[in-house]
Design an enzyme around this catalytic site. Structure first.
Site, PDB file in Angstrom:
ATOM      1  N   LEU A   1       2.658   8.991  -0.024  1.00  0.00           N
ATOM      2  CA  LEU A   1       3.924   8.892   0.719  1.00  0.00           C
ATOM      3  C   LEU A   1       4.399  10.290   1.095  1.00  0.00           C
ATOM      4  CD1 LEU A   1       6.916   6.568  -0.135  1.00  0.00           C
ATOM      5  CD2 LEU A   1       7.283   8.895   0.670  1.00  0.00           C
TER       6      LEU A   1
ATOM      7  N   HIS B   1       7.178  16.930  -9.857  1.00  0.00           N
ATOM      8  CA  HIS B   1       7.634  18.034  -9.011  1.00  0.00           C
ATOM      9  C   HIS B   1       9.102  17.787  -8.659  1.00  0.00           C
ATOM     10  CE1 HIS B   1       7.910  20.569  -5.391  1.00  0.00           C
ATOM     11  NE2 HIS B   1       6.869  21.211  -5.856  1.00  0.00           N
TER      12      HIS B   1
END
Length: 338
Positions: free
Chosen positions: A127, A231
């Site tokens: 994505l 992240h």
């Protein structure tokens, strides 16, 4: 401005390549390599064209399109059965407890064990939303439309599903986890290993990675801190996965240590609540906000819209989404509340 998600085709190669260059690394499913991306699109084309409605090793690529300009501004992928071409490796974080009667002491050690537990699962991944479009909930449209696609083609997906989140990447584009664990054995930087994996697969892990568990206490602080951490740009994605019913059960990525989220496919909220209905009207003025989808495989498309169910089970949708999706009265539409 209206966006819709649709099946990707080979003509989407250049916009996908341009987006891949913006990922910043650590994004295995979207490598900045034209040949690799072309291979994904070719494989997706074969998957979209397969008539047999059964589980197989397939990959589907979807793209987010601006309906006014035709520009591709995002993408996502679905893999139906991982670990069929080459092993699907993960690290599993577990605890070893040992006790000494003489010392009257119990010691617990965290271990990272190389496993292939998740082989055969389906995966949602790849994505990416163009930085200029990260407003208005388009990331939500990309993410949840994947689950509508699965609900509409349920027999093509496994009973367990996973999502890998990118781990911590430092300012130089390296991975503290890679440097502290696998990098010690491979003589490769994280960028080199990540790129090689994206293009050639991870068989080199099986060939060179030590099979013994890694004691977490023996890693440096930066590597330990990175274990199971997404992240910073992936924290919202992790929350969305948790809202859908995914959980982190101790599996982490072998390259960057990012969390691997898992769920039972039928328990994923947007799959469980997805509902098909015959379209009775495309003139709805006010209704429940929803994600609406239609089509099958290569004709799949989805968009934000409004819906209202009639007592007979049919559905009314708004004009804008109907136009974006090419839906007419009498067609079948699937939807899930936004």
């Amino acid at each position: 401005m209206t966006f819709r998600l649709r099946a990707a085709h080979p003509g989407d190669l250049e916009p996908l390549y341009e987006m891949a260059k913006l990922t910043g690394g650590g994004f295995t499913n979207l490598p900045a390599d034209r040949n690799a991306l072309a291979g994904k699109l070719e494989r997706a084309e074969v998957s979209f064209a397969r008539d047999e409605d059964s589980l197989a090793d397939e990959q589907f690529v979807l793209v987010l399109e601006n309906t006014a300009t035709g520009d591709v501004r995002g993408t996502c992928q679905l893999m139906t059965q991982v670990g069929q071409r080459w092993p699907f490796y993960s690290y599993r974080l577990n605890t070893l407890t040992q006790h000494s009667q003489e010392l009257e002491r119990t010691v617990r050690a965290d271990l990272l064990s190389l496993v292939t537990d998740l082989e055969g699962s389906s995966e949602v991944g790849g994505l990416f939303l163009h930085p200029n479009e990260r407003a208005g909930g388009l990331g939500l449209l990309l993410a949840r439309s994947r689950y509508l696609f699965i609900a509409m083609h349920r027999s093509r997906f496994a009973d367990r599903i996973l999502a890998e989140l990118r781990g911590i990447i430092d300012a130089r584009g390296g991975s503290p986890f890679w440097d502290g664990v696998a990098g010690r054995f491979f003589g490769m930087t994280f960028q080199e290993a990540d790129y090689f994996n994206a293009i050639n697969g991870n068989q080199f892990i099986a060939d060179l990675m030590p099979k013994h568990p890694v004691y977490v206490a023996m890693l440096d602080d930066e590597a330990r801190t990175a274990i199971g951490m997404p992240h910073p740009t992936g924290r919202a994605a992790m929350r969305m996965l948790e809202d859908e019913g995914f959980r982190h059960d101790g599996y982490v990525d072998i390259f960057d240590g990012g969390p691997t989220m898992t769920a039972r496919t039928n328990d994923v909220k947007s799959i469980r609540e997805a509902r098909p209905a015959r379209v009775a009207s495309t003139n709805l003025d006010l209704g429940e906000r929803a994600i609406i989808a239609t089509g099958t495989l290569g004709t799949f498309r989805s968009a934000f819209g409004m819906r209202d169910f009639r007592p007979d089970g049919s559905i009314e949708i708004d004009r804008i989404s109907a136009a974006a999706l090419g839906i007419s009265e009498g067609d079948e539409a699937w939807s899930v509340a936004r």
